[in-house]
Design a protein around this motif. Structure first.
Motif, PDB file in Angstrom:
ATOM      1  N   GLU A 108      14.434   1.025  11.549  1.00  0.00           N
ATOM      2  CA  GLU A 108      13.836   3.155  11.543  1.00  0.00           C
ATOM      3  C   GLU A 108      12.889   3.027  10.674  1.00  0.00           C
ATOM      4  OE1 GLU A 108      15.492   7.434  12.340  1.00  0.00           O
ATOM      5  OE2 GLU A 108      16.939   5.272  12.323  1.00  0.00           O
ATOM      6  N   PRO A 109      12.170   2.403  10.670  1.00  0.00           N
ATOM      7  CA  PRO A 109      11.017   2.646   9.987  1.00  0.00           C
ATOM      8  C   PRO A 109      10.337   3.557   9.042  1.00  0.00           C
ATOM      9  CG  PRO A 109       9.912   1.329  11.823  1.00  0.00           C
ATOM     10  CD  PRO A 109      11.244   1.990  12.603  1.00  0.00           C
ATOM     11  N   MET A 110      10.151   3.108   7.853  1.00  0.00           N
ATOM     12  CA  MET A 110       9.954   4.549   7.228  1.00  0.00           C
ATOM     13  C   MET A 110       8.707   5.697   7.772  1.00  0.00           C
ATOM     14  SD  MET A 110      11.997   4.611   4.773  1.00  0.00           S
ATOM     15  CE  MET A 110      11.383   5.502   3.000  1.00  0.00           C
ATOM     16  N   PRO A 111       8.471   6.896   7.783  1.00  0.00           N
ATOM     17  CA  PRO A 111       7.630   7.438   8.519  1.00  0.00           C
ATOM     18  C   PRO A 111       6.070   7.485   7.652  1.00  0.00           C
ATOM     19  CG  PRO A 111       9.259   8.725   7.197  1.00  0.00           C
ATOM     20  CD  PRO A 111       9.639   8.103   7.032  1.00  0.00           C
ATOM     21  N   ALA A 112       5.279   6.835   8.418  1.00  0.00           N
ATOM     22  CA  ALA A 112       3.931   6.679   7.928  1.00  0.00           C
ATOM     23  C   ALA A 112       2.718   7.184   8.589  1.00  0.00           C
ATOM     24  CB  ALA A 112       3.601   5.230   8.266  1.00  0.00           C
ATOM     25  N   GLY A 113       2.333   8.663   8.110  1.00  0.00           N
ATOM     26  CA  GLY A 113       0.799   8.834   7.609  1.00  0.00           C
ATOM     27  C   GLY A 113      -0.509   8.984   7.994  1.00  0.00           C
ATOM     28  N   PRO A 114      -1.163   8.821   8.448  1.00  0.00           N
ATOM     29  CA  PRO A 114      -2.142   8.686   7.410  1.00  0.00           C
ATOM     30  C   PRO A 114      -2.404   8.908   6.146  1.00  0.00           C
ATOM     31  CG  PRO A 114      -3.046  10.454   8.746  1.00  0.00           C
ATOM     32  CD  PRO A 114      -1.463  10.733   8.593  1.00  0.00           C
ATOM     33  N   LYS A 115      -3.538   8.043   5.503  1.00  0.00           N
ATOM     34  CA  LYS A 115      -3.634   8.117   3.794  1.00  0.00           C
ATOM     35  C   LYS A 115      -4.392   9.533   3.791  1.00  0.00           C
ATOM     36  CE  LYS A 115      -4.581   3.061   2.859  1.00  0.00           C
ATOM     37  NZ  LYS A 115      -4.881   1.881   2.375  1.00  0.00           N
ATOM     38  N   ILE A 116      -3.973  10.442   2.871  1.00  0.00           N
ATOM     39  CA  ILE A 116      -5.245  10.765   2.351  1.00  0.00           C
ATOM     40  C   ILE A 116      -6.127  10.659   2.886  1.00  0.00           C
ATOM     41  CG2 ILE A 116      -6.081  12.438   0.386  1.00  0.00           C
ATOM     42  CD1 ILE A 116      -3.425  12.932  -0.651  1.00  0.00           C
ATOM     43  N   ALA A 117      -7.887  12.008   3.118  1.00  0.00           N
ATOM     44  CA  ALA A 117      -8.444  10.859   3.615  1.00  0.00           C
ATOM     45  C   ALA A 117      -9.794  10.870   2.732  1.00  0.00           C
ATOM     46  CB  ALA A 117      -9.435  12.445   4.221  1.00  0.00           C
ATOM     47  N   GLU A 118      -9.859  12.131   1.438  1.00  0.00           N
ATOM     48  CA  GLU A 118     -10.933  12.260  -0.036  1.00  0.00           C
ATOM     49  C   GLU A 118      -9.912  11.384  -0.759  1.00  0.00           C
ATOM     50  OE1 GLU A 118     -14.001  12.138   0.602  1.00  0.00           O
ATOM     51  OE2 GLU A 118     -13.412  12.992   2.784  1.00  0.00           O
ATOM     52  N   ASN A 119     -10.728  10.816  -1.814  1.00  0.00           N
ATOM     53  CA  ASN A 119     -10.466  10.624  -2.846  1.00  0.00           C
ATOM     54  C   ASN A 119     -10.157  11.672  -3.324  1.00  0.00           C
ATOM     55  OD1 ASN A 119     -10.184   7.760  -2.869  1.00  0.00           O
ATOM     56  ND2 ASN A 119     -12.440   7.689  -3.581  1.00  0.00           N
ATOM     57  N   TYR A 120      -9.774  11.917  -4.830  1.00  0.00           N
ATOM     58  CA  TYR A 120      -8.783  12.684  -5.372  1.00  0.00           C
ATOM     59  C   TYR A 120      -8.311  12.843  -7.204  1.00  0.00           C
ATOM     60  CZ  TYR A 120      -4.119  11.048  -4.426  1.00  0.00           C
ATOM     61  OH  TYR A 120      -3.149  10.225  -4.670  1.00  0.00           O
ATOM     62  N   TRP A 121      -8.357  13.631  -7.859  1.00  0.00           N
ATOM     63  CA  TRP A 121      -8.109  13.974  -9.125  1.00  0.00           C
ATOM     64  C   TRP A 121      -6.295  13.966  -9.355  1.00  0.00           C
ATOM     65  CZ3 TRP A 121     -11.768  11.965 -12.557  1.00  0.00           C
ATOM     66  CH2 TRP A 121     -12.494  12.340 -12.860  1.00  0.00           C
ATOM     67  N   SER A 122      -5.257  12.714  -9.811  1.00  0.00           N
ATOM     68  CA  SER A 122      -3.799  13.210  -9.569  1.00  0.00           C
ATOM     69  C   SER A 122      -3.760  12.489 -10.875  1.00  0.00           C
ATOM     70  CB  SER A 122      -3.594  11.957  -8.736  1.00  0.00           C
ATOM     71  OG  SER A 122      -1.765  11.553  -8.852  1.00  0.00           O
ATOM     72  N   ALA A 123      -2.691  13.543 -11.673  1.00  0.00           N
ATOM     73  CA  ALA A 123      -2.276  13.928 -12.835  1.00  0.00           C
ATOM     74  C   ALA A 123      -1.815  12.850 -13.451  1.00  0.00           C
ATOM     75  CB  ALA A 123      -1.746  15.074 -13.175  1.00  0.00           C
ATOM     76  N   LYS A 124      -2.106  11.922 -14.891  1.00  0.00           N
ATOM     77  CA  LYS A 124      -1.185  10.430 -14.665  1.00  0.00           C
ATOM     78  C   LYS A 124      -1.015  10.829 -16.184  1.00  0.00           C
ATOM     79  CE  LYS A 124      -1.210   5.417 -14.651  1.00  0.00           C
ATOM     80  NZ  LYS A 124      -0.316   5.730 -16.715  1.00  0.00           N
ATOM     81  N   PRO A 125      -0.025  10.508 -16.903  1.00  0.00           N
ATOM     82  CA  PRO A 125       0.567  10.806 -18.627  1.00  0.00           C
ATOM     83  C   PRO A 125      -0.846  10.054 -18.983  1.00  0.00           C
ATOM     84  CG  PRO A 125       2.376  10.435 -17.050  1.00  0.00           C
ATOM     85  CD  PRO A 125       1.600  10.257 -16.050  1.00  0.00           C
ATOM     86  N   THR A 126      -0.952  10.545 -20.187  1.00  0.00           N
ATOM     87  CA  THR A 126      -1.927  10.522 -20.916  1.00  0.00           C
ATOM     88  C   THR A 126      -1.190   8.583 -21.265  1.00  0.00           C
ATOM     89  OG1 THR A 126      -2.916  12.479 -21.211  1.00  0.00           O
ATOM     90  CG2 THR A 126      -2.856  10.707 -22.925  1.00  0.00           C
ATOM     91  N   ARG A 127      -0.418   9.473 -22.390  1.00  0.00           N
ATOM     92  CA  ARG A 127       0.710   7.957 -22.573  1.00  0.00           C
ATOM     93  C   ARG A 127       1.700   7.420 -21.876  1.00  0.00           C
ATOM     94  NH1 ARG A 127      -0.144  11.326 -27.019  1.00  0.00           N
ATOM     95  NH2 ARG A 127      -1.601  10.816 -28.811  1.00  0.00           N
ATOM     96  N   PRO A 128       2.051   6.770 -21.501  1.00  0.00           N
ATOM     97  CA  PRO A 128       3.102   6.025 -20.724  1.00  0.00           C
ATOM     98  C   PRO A 128       4.563   7.006 -21.588  1.00  0.00           C
ATOM     99  CG  PRO A 128       1.786   4.149 -21.019  1.00  0.00           C
ATOM    100  CD  PRO A 128       1.613   5.456 -22.619  1.00  0.00           C
ATOM    101  N   THR A 129       5.099   6.974 -20.196  1.00  0.00           N
ATOM    102  CA  THR A 129       6.560   7.829 -20.470  1.00  0.00           C
ATOM    103  C   THR A 129       7.347   6.376 -20.531  1.00  0.00           C
ATOM    104  OG1 THR A 129       6.061   9.019 -18.519  1.00  0.00           O
ATOM    105  CG2 THR A 129       8.108   8.566 -19.395  1.00  0.00           C
ATOM    106  N   PRO A 130       8.293   7.423 -21.681  1.00  0.00           N
ATOM    107  CA  PRO A 130       8.870   6.002 -22.569  1.00  0.00           C
ATOM    108  C   PRO A 130       9.821   5.777 -21.954  1.00  0.00           C
ATOM    109  CG  PRO A 130       9.277   7.924 -23.537  1.00  0.00           C
ATOM    110  CD  PRO A 130       7.644   8.063 -22.336  1.00  0.00           C
TER     111      PRO A 130
END
Length: 318
Positions: A29-51
């Motif tokens: 039973e494959p995992m549900p797969a929707g279309p990719k988000i159509a546009e690029n966007y800004w995502s919040a990534k930690p400034t320093r890697p999570t320890p």
């Protein structure tokens, strides 16, 4: 007391045939797969890697875990502690049995790494689980585990973070930090037990029903609002270039149990490495990571664990 451990109308209504059906392995039973988000966007990534804070670390090797507990039969090795999920390696000696217990609001799951265990779950016919079995106990169902055979049973167990077990009055509760056990009655009753062909089977016999020849597999094991785990089996593949960072998750840590073969990982802050069967690998939230089958083994399988369906995967723009 009758209310606290009442199985609920749906569970009590399960026939013998229904209880047996609950043990049928999950269908592909494959995992549900929707279309990719159509546009690029800004995502919040930690400034320093999570320890990685102990006991968490990027790569727990089964060989090192076993070496640390050599000569012991009953032990617990904490592996994962994060805001959503706890996981341990647990060894239970020959002839030993856990206390009967249940969890209030979330399931508990485990993968048998070694030995044999008799599993008893309310509403399901008892069964013996051996290496490769994946077991899922729905919330508010009393269950127990008993090691059978001539060697300890070893399991990798995953639970909701910080969730204490509850016990029937016939048991003496085990001490739990910061909690005092009280006699109560409760409502509502347990989760409805699945009756086959669902994404939440009570058990899956991986070695018998999935690890067959060179047949790929991509099916669900657990799928609910607080727990997502699927089975990813495929053939050997070349190692991608280091410039392929993979993806990261904004809010959640992901970890994997290596079920078969070898899985290669590139995780931000660490050089590429390969993990063997029984190892556990963790990508702390916000770290770039990439997982893929090693070119050194014909077939490999990883079991990812996530706290939500389906968490957002953030990739670099094409």
């Amino acid at each position: 007391m009758k209310v606290l451990f009442y199985l609920g109308a749906a569970a009590v209504a399960i026939s013998a045939a229904g209880a047996a059906a609950a043990q049928v392995p999950a269908q592909t039973e494959p995992m549900p797969a929707g279309p990719k988000i159509a546009e690029n966007y800004w995502s919040a990534k930690p400034t320093r890697p999570t320890p990685y804070i102990a006991p968490n670390k990027v790569h727990w090797k089964l060989s090192e875990i076993l070496a640390a507990h050599r000569g012991k039969t009953d032990w617990v090795q904490p592996i994962i502690r994060n805001q959503e999920q706890d996981a341990d390696y647990i060894s239970l000696g020959v002839g030993k049995k856990t206390k009967t217990r249940m969890y209030a609001d979330d399931r508990v799951v485990w993968i048998v790494q070694d030995g044999s265990m008799k599993v008893t779950i309310d509403g399901v016919a008892p069964f013996v689980a051996t290496k490769g079995f994946m077991v899922s106990v729905p919330f508010r169902h009393l269950y127990s585990i008993e090691t059978v055979g001539d060697k300890p049973s070893l399991r990798f167990e995953v639970r909701q973070a910080g969730s204490p077990p509850l016990f029937p009055l016939s048991e003496t509760p085990e001490a739990y930090p910061g909690r005092t056990y009280m006699k109560v009655r409760g409502s509502p009753g347990p989760a409805t037990i699945p009756t086959g062909g669902t994404s939440n089977p009570i058990w899956v016999d991986f070695l018998k029903d999935i690890a067959v020849g060179d047949k790929p597999y991509n099916g669900k094991f657990v799928w609910d609002d607080h727990f997502t785990s699927n089975i990813l089996r495929s053939k050997a593949a070349p190692v991608p270039p280091a410039t392929n960072k993979g993806h990261f998750h904004v809010d959640w840590t992901e970890f994997w149990f290596i079920m078969e073969g070898k899985i290669g990982y590139q995780i931000e802050g660490f050089p590429y490495f390969e993990a063997d069967q029984g190892d556990v690998v963790t990508a702390a939230k916000g770290r770039w990571h990439r997982a893929g089958n090693s070119p050194l083994t014909p077939m490999s399988t990883r079991i990812p664990f996530n706290p939500r369906p389906v968490i957002l995967h953030n990739f670099e723009p094409e």
